[in-house]
Design a protein around this motif. Structure first.
Motif, short mmCIF file in Angstrom:
data_model
loop_
_atom_site.label_atom_id
_atom_site.label_comp_id
_atom_site.label_asym_id
_atom_site.label_seq_id
_atom_site.Cartn_x
_atom_site.Cartn_y
_atom_site.Cartn_z
N ALA A 87 0.85 -1.21 -0.10
CA ALA A 87 0.08 -0.21 -0.07
C ALA A 87 0.65 1.23 -0.13
N PRO A 88 0.29 2.51 -0.51
CA PRO A 88 1.06 3.71 -0.42
C PRO A 88 1.73 3.78 1.04
N ALA A 89 1.06 3.46 2.17
CA ALA A 89 1.86 3.95 3.41
C ALA A 89 2.84 2.92 3.76
N MET A 90 2.77 1.63 3.24
CA MET A 90 3.81 0.48 3.64
C MET A 90 4.00 -0.49 2.25
N HIS A 91 5.21 -0.41 2.11
CA HIS A 91 5.36 -1.27 0.94
C HIS A 91 6.58 -2.35 1.54
N ASP A 92 6.23 -3.61 1.90
CA ASP A 92 7.03 -4.24 2.10
C ASP A 92 7.78 -5.14 1.30
N PRO A 93 8.96 -5.17 0.78
CA PRO A 93 9.51 -5.71 -0.14
C PRO A 93 9.55 -6.99 -0.37
N TYR A 94 9.48 -7.83 0.92
CA TYR A 94 9.71 -9.14 0.97
C TYR A 94 8.29 -9.74 0.55
N TYR A 95 7.14 -9.09 1.07
CA TYR A 95 5.93 -9.44 0.72
C TYR A 95 5.55 -9.42 -0.70
N VAL A 96 5.89 -8.03 -1.31
CA VAL A 96 5.63 -7.88 -2.60
C VAL A 96 6.18 -8.71 -3.56
N ALA A 97 7.48 -9.18 -3.40
CA ALA A 97 8.17 -9.88 -4.28
C ALA A 97 7.66 -11.06 -4.23
N ARG A 98 7.26 -11.77 -3.23
CA ARG A 98 6.40 -13.20 -3.22
C ARG A 98 5.46 -13.02 -3.85
N ARG A 99 4.73 -12.30 -3.61
CA ARG A 99 3.20 -12.11 -4.18
C ARG A 99 3.23 -12.04 -5.81
N GLN A 100 4.22 -11.09 -6.28
CA GLN A 100 4.25 -10.72 -7.61
C GLN A 100 4.62 -12.05 -8.27
N ASN A 101 5.53 -12.93 -7.68
CA ASN A 101 6.19 -14.17 -8.07
C ASN A 101 5.37 -15.15 -8.05
N THR A 102 4.14 -15.19 -7.38
CA THR A 102 3.45 -16.64 -6.92
C THR A 102 2.06 -16.41 -7.73
N LEU A 103 2.05 -17.35 -8.54
CA LEU A 103 0.34 -17.55 -9.43
C LEU A 103 -0.26 -18.48 -8.45
N PHE A 104 -1.82 -18.11 -8.68
CA PHE A 104 -2.43 -19.20 -7.82
C PHE A 104 -3.68 -19.70 -8.71
N VAL A 105 -3.28 -20.97 -8.86
CA VAL A 105 -4.55 -21.89 -9.72
C VAL A 105 -5.35 -22.46 -8.50
N THR A 106 -6.57 -21.96 -8.52
CA THR A 106 -7.44 -22.27 -7.33
C THR A 106 -8.62 -23.15 -7.78
N LEU A 107 -9.11 -23.83 -6.96
CA LEU A 107 -10.36 -24.85 -7.26
C LEU A 107 -11.49 -24.48 -6.42
N ALA A 108 -12.52 -24.18 -7.49
CA ALA A 108 -13.87 -23.67 -6.88
C ALA A 108 -14.48 -24.89 -6.12
N CYS A 109 -15.05 -24.62 -4.97
CA CYS A 109 -15.86 -25.59 -4.05
C CYS A 109 -16.98 -25.87 -4.94
N SER A 110 -17.34 -27.38 -4.66
CA SER A 110 -18.89 -27.74 -5.13
C SER A 110 -19.55 -27.69 -4.13
N GLU A 111 -19.26 -27.85 -2.90
CA GLU A 111 -20.24 -27.58 -1.84
C GLU A 111 -19.84 -27.13 -0.46
N ALA A 112 -20.36 -26.48 0.25
CA ALA A 112 -19.89 -25.70 1.40
C ALA A 112 -20.13 -26.61 2.56
N GLY A 113 -19.12 -26.57 3.54
CA GLY A 113 -19.42 -27.23 4.79
C GLY A 113 -19.96 -26.37 6.00
N SER A 114 -20.08 -27.10 7.11
CA SER A 114 -21.03 -26.41 7.89
C SER A 114 -19.86 -25.36 8.64
N ALA A 115 -18.59 -25.13 8.57
CA ALA A 115 -18.13 -24.02 9.06
C ALA A 115 -17.87 -23.04 8.19
N CYS A 116 -18.20 -23.36 6.86
CA CYS A 116 -18.05 -22.24 5.89
C CYS A 116 -18.96 -21.15 5.83
#
Ligand code: SF4
Ligand code: SF4
Ligand code: SF4
Ligand code: SF4
Ligand code: SF4
Lengths: 360, 319
Positions: free
Chosen positions: A117-146
């Protein structure tokens, strides 16, 4: 490049192999009775049968990371002086995280507002975030804690993801969410996806329907402030909590950390490690004073941070993705949903002059 | 269930003289009851008893100094109460103990192995030798032996060892298999390098949450645990297996002769690390050396509370 492609189940292993050849690939793996994220091993199929025990948060925000190394050396020109030599340790390399659920990846949007964010730019976090891609799996059904739908998310929420896989007959419809994500779909192992669009849409709707009707959390930020000083309420809400911290360490949106220097003789490392507000040491001051001396104060902070203080600072965004891990993994069965609802009831009762309120 | 109604009546009668009574109520999931703090008679109506009352309510007691509390216990929970009393960590006059005979509780991990995600369970019911679990896929009947906590299969103390109000007819000990002993024997048969590899592998996924510590009724340092002190710096913040295992060693040793084998440490572990075996090993050593079992005899003196120049079973000079 098409924005959605069909991934047949039979091609999954081959596609993962392909991803692993160009990226460090992280997948949910069964370890004993738990499912945790770890490096892909072609000999072991990832376990995507259910949401992982631990979220993928450590892929971008590791439980322990070395920020720098240092050593003390004698000044050659003046042996009475000691110099400190420092070396920064920056994350590098590109990685793909496969098989998280939407709530797990949405968690990173909560981190982004804090660490990038403008107020705080954490170089470690940002480097990892930019270099990490997420292939996510949509849920078919929800559980009782969801309760992802309570917080504006859902079983097919793509926020925080680069590719969303939606289960369809014989495989998945892989929807490209970001440009980098769409590039991952540019593989001969994937087929055109057009004819699966309708089925994917229906699957998403069906998953949404598996959730019970959502509570309205609009009053939550105000209510939690209204009961802030009501220690009787917090004592009762936290009575069964054992103040362990499992809830925060497994939470995809908890981001508090500690920084310590670990000395080994004349050298050492500066480490950043997860911290958690359920621990006594969290706000323990050097004087010995602790502004959050009891588990009631600490639980108040955890719930208040997610449903009141954070939304107050970030345009109403709730710092909880509704994954329910804190509920499922709590050894004492503390249910954060009940606490938020009870706070709203209590605030309402108090404002109407009924101070006994709901105790839940 | 008549004994439960009698128990509720006894609690309601005792409540005016107590700050609260700790028991269980139904939790977020039908398989997992959750601790219930009863302050008023209407809270008592929520009390449940049965195979889902897994938590050990004795865990809360040592932190409640100065309060008059009641606690509902299973037989194994009462061992923790007894041990806490023996160590003078709680006061008998501040405590009212309620009990009922116990026929065993579930092990959620074993059930998760069969149904996958515990969050998908919509119903659970025990009838005699079977636990029936309902999920969206239908109903699954699990033989009780495969659903119960290991400790319950060979439970020696199904009735509270001490109690002020005990309802129902006391049960005889259970004479089933002892899977925990089998597991311990299998670990003891490993060569040291294999054993170390086993623990390295298991501890690798530890997230250092310390739920194992906080769930333990006998872990009483809590906020002042040496795992988190900077000075002395026994354990670094580094998340290596070495540090994680070091903590388990400290925990186990601090529990030697005190651990009542309630299993809460392992149950609390969110990533299901089988750490109970470490505690059991220490318990078996203490049993062999000092002929002492934690929490079974209110009049016994724990081995760490005694000193003898020559211990009968420790050969100090013969080597
Ligand atoms: S809410 Fe549950 S998981 Fe979190 S600190 Fe309390 S007992 Fe532990
Ligand atoms: S607070 Fe609980 S439900 Fe919300 S994101 Fe964290 S673990 Fe998930
Ligand atoms: S060990 Fe015995 S008293 Fe404890 S839960 Fe099992 S059957 Fe009940
Ligand atoms: S170490 Fe584990 S089994 Fe022993 S008393 Fe503590 S929680 Fe119970
Ligand atoms: S409860 Fe499990 S994950 Fe947490 S510190 Fe203990 S062994 Fe590690």
């Amino acid at each position: 490049m098409e924005s959605s492609r069909y991934l047949p189940e039979a091609s999954l292993d081959a596609w993962l192999g392909e991803l692993a050849s160009s990226h460090e690939l992280i997948v949910p793996r069964r370890e004993g009775d738990a499912i945790v994220f770890g490096p892909y091993d072609p000999a072991v199929s990832p376990d995507i049968s259910r949401d992982a025990t631990a979220p993928p948060k450590s892929t971008v925000f590791p439980a322990c990371e070395e920020l720098m190394r240092y050593s003390s050396v004698k000044d050659a020109d003046d042996p009475s002086r000691t110099l400190v030599r420092m070396e920064e340790v920056m994350p590098s390399g590109s990685r793909v995280v496969f098989g998280a659920r939407p709530c797990g990846t949405r968690g990173f949007t909560v981190y982004d507002r804090v660490f990038d964010a403008p107020a705080m730019h954490d170089p470690y976090y940002v480097a990892r975030r930019q270099n990490t891609l997420f292939v996510t799996l949509a849920c078919s059904e929800a559980g009782s804690a969801c309760f992802c739908h309570w917080v504006g998310s859902g079983p097919a929420d793509a926020s925080g993801s680069d590719v969303l896989l939606v289960p369809v007959k014989g495989g998945w419809l892989a929807e490209g969410v970001s440009d980098k994500g769409r590039e991952l779909l540019d593989s001969p192992l994937l087929a055109p996806g057009d004819k699966y669009a309708g089925e994917a849409k229906a699957a998403k709707a069906k998953a949404m329907e598996s959730l019970e009707s959502a509570a309205d959390l609009k009053p939550a930020p105000e209510s939690l402030l209204a009961v802030f000083d009501d220690m009787e309420f917090w004592n009762r809400m936290s009575a069964k909590c054992i103040s362990c911290g499992a809830c925060t360490y497994l939470c995809p949106t908890c981001y508090c950390f500690n920084i310590t220097d670990e000395n080994k003789g004349m050298e050492g490392s500066r480490l950043r490690t997860w911290d958690n507000c359920m621990s006594f040491q969290f706000t323990l001051e050097a004087s010995g004073h602790n502004p959050r001396p009891t588990k009631a104060h600490r639980l108040k902070n955890r719930v208040g941070h997610k449903f009141s203080y954070y939304p107050g600072l970030h345009g109403g965004a709730i710092a909880c993705c509704g994954c329910g891990r804190c509920i499922k993994s709590c050894p004492a069965g503390v249910d954060i949903r009940q606490i938020v609802l009870a706070a709203m009831d209590r605030a309402k009762a108090t404002s109407q002059g009924n101070t006994t309120g709901e105790r839940a | 269930m008549q004994p439960l109604e009698d128990l509720k009546a006894a609690i309601k009668e005792a409540l005016p003289g107590l700050d609260f009574v700790i028991g269980w109520e139904s939790g977020w999931n039908p398989l997992l009851a959750t601790p219930l703090f009863m302050y008023a008679p209407e809270d008592v109506d929520k009390l449940t008893w049965g195979p889902f009352n897994v938590n050990n309510p004795a865990t809360y007691l040592s932190a409640l100094k100065g309060k008059k509390v009641g606690v509902v216990v299973k037989g194994c929970d009462s061992r923790s109460v007894v041990q806490l009393l023996q160590e003078k960590l709680i006061r008998r006059e501040d405590l009212t103990v309620f009990g009922m005979p116990c026929t065993g509780v579930v092990d959620a991990t074993k059930i998760a192995r069969k149904v996958g995600d515990l969050g998908m369970i919509s119903g659970a019911k025990r009838t005699n030798g079977t636990l029936s679990v309902t999920t969206h896929e239908g109903s699954l009947d699990i033989p009780w032996e495969e659903a119960a906590a290991d400790k319950c299969l060979s439970c020696q103390y199904p009735n509270a060892i001490i109690s002020d109000h005990f309802k129902g007819d006391p049960l005889p000990p259970t004479l089933g298999r002892d899977p925990a002993a089998e597991q311990l024997a299998a670990l003891e048969a490993l060569a040291p390098a294999e054993l170390f590899a086993h623990w390295k592998d298991a501890m690798d996924r530890c997230i250092r949450c310390y739920a194992c510590r906080n769930a333990c009724p006998m872990c009483v340092c809590r906020d002042h645990c040496i795992a988190q002190t900077r000075d002395p710096h026994w354990i670094s913040q580094d998340d290596t297996v070495k540090e994680k295992l070091m903590f388990q060693m400290i925990h186990s040793l601090h529990l030697a002769g005190r651990c009542t084998e309630c299993g809460e440490c392992q149950r609390a572990c969110p990533v299901d690390i089988p750490i109970l075996a470490l505690r059991r090993k220490l318990s078996s050593v203490v049993k062999n050396l000092f002929d002492y079992q934690a929490g079974v005899d209110p009049n016994a003196v724990p081995p760490l509370f005694t000193f003898q120049v020559e211990e009968a079973k420790i050969n100090e000079r013969g080597w």
